[in-house]
Scaffold this motif. Structure first.
Motif, short mmCIF file in Angstrom:
data_model
loop_
_atom_site.label_atom_id
_atom_site.label_comp_id
_atom_site.label_asym_id
_atom_site.label_seq_id
_atom_site.Cartn_x
_atom_site.Cartn_y
_atom_site.Cartn_z
N GLN A 30 0.91 -1.23 -0.03
CA GLN A 30 0.05 0.08 -0.08
C GLN A 30 0.79 1.27 -0.07
OE1 GLN A 30 -3.29 0.40 -0.70
NE2 GLN A 30 -3.07 2.66 -0.11
N TYR A 62 1.78 1.93 -3.51
CA TYR A 62 0.89 2.19 -4.33
C TYR A 62 0.29 3.51 -4.17
CZ TYR A 62 -3.98 2.35 -6.23
OH TYR A 62 -4.87 2.89 -7.12
N ASN A 88 4.81 1.57 -7.33
CA ASN A 88 4.66 0.25 -7.21
C ASN A 88 5.10 -0.42 -8.78
OD1 ASN A 88 2.24 1.98 -7.87
ND2 ASN A 88 1.28 0.08 -8.30
N ASN A 108 2.13 5.21 -13.24
CA ASN A 108 1.22 4.81 -12.06
C ASN A 108 0.36 5.65 -11.75
OD1 ASN A 108 2.27 2.12 -11.65
ND2 ASN A 108 4.21 2.83 -10.37
N TYR A 127 -3.78 5.27 -11.57
CA TYR A 127 -4.44 5.64 -10.39
C TYR A 127 -5.58 6.27 -10.48
CZ TYR A 127 -4.56 7.19 -5.51
OH TYR A 127 -5.06 7.90 -4.04
#
Length: 206
Positions: free
Chosen positions: A37, A40, A45, A81, A85
């Protein structure tokens, strides 16, 4: 810790003691989940297929080509990412492989994936409404297809990817990932206005 204690069927004081125990000495599965997490949340990640392809394009047998690609694409993982997201929190979430994997896994992963989709789509809808009333701007007129219109707006104080606060426009395009969601919504609202698509027509398409 709360989820684990509930899954163990604990309630009241026993659940509180178990949560404290898990927080003070987390088992391996919770430690790994927390580490994942953290990656992330900081956009560091592992990337999906697109990101891996772009990162792999920098590694060839030609040092000169590698240097050129590294110059052109110095940072890949974080921007990719951030885009993923934002997509996971929009109506486009089903296009993201990780989102589909979370749904297929079921349980808490599926619940969180659906929550991201729901909240992100809500933000998207609100941003579209504000863009429709002129409070939020997107890219604006295309200089090639609508010459002069963009320059005219800028001379009046308008600026792209911004929020109107009083008489000033404040840019939001650096507030990723939510800035990306707002920008997509504003651009879609502009396209609907440009092609004169009514809300009823949008509903009929959905």
């Amino acid at each position: 810790a709360l989820r684990q204690a509930r899954n163990e069927g604990l309630e009241g004081e026993a659940m509180g003691y178990r949560m404290a125990e898990l927080i003070n000495a987390p088992p391996e599965n919770i430690r790994l989940a927390a580490a994942d997490q953290a990656l992330y949340a900081t956009f560091t990640n592992e990337t999906g297929a697109v990101g891996k392809f772009l990162m792999g394009s920098r590694r060839t047998d030609s040092p000169a080509f590698n240097a050129g690609m590294t110059f052109v694409l110095p940072f890949i993982r974080t921007p990719v990412n951030i885009a993923r997201y934002a997509f996971e929190r929009s109506p486009l979430a089903p296009l993201v492989g990780q989102w589909r994997a979370d749904i297929a896994a079921g349980g808490a992963r599926a619940d969180l994936a659906l929550a991201r989709l729901g909240t992100g789509t809500g933000i998207f809808a609100v941003a579209m409404d504000y863009a429709d009333t002129g409070v939020i701007s997107g890219q604006g007129p295309d200089p090639k297809n609508e010459p002069g219109q963009r320059e005219a707006l800028i001379r009046q104080g308008w600026q792209p990817y911004s929020v109107k606060m009083g008489d000033k426009w404040v840019a939001y395009n650096r507030l990723d990932p939510i800035g990306m969601t707002m920008g997509l919504a504003a651009d879609m609202a502009y396209l609907l206005q440009r092609f004169d698509v009514s809300p009823e027509q949008v509903d009929s398409i959905n």
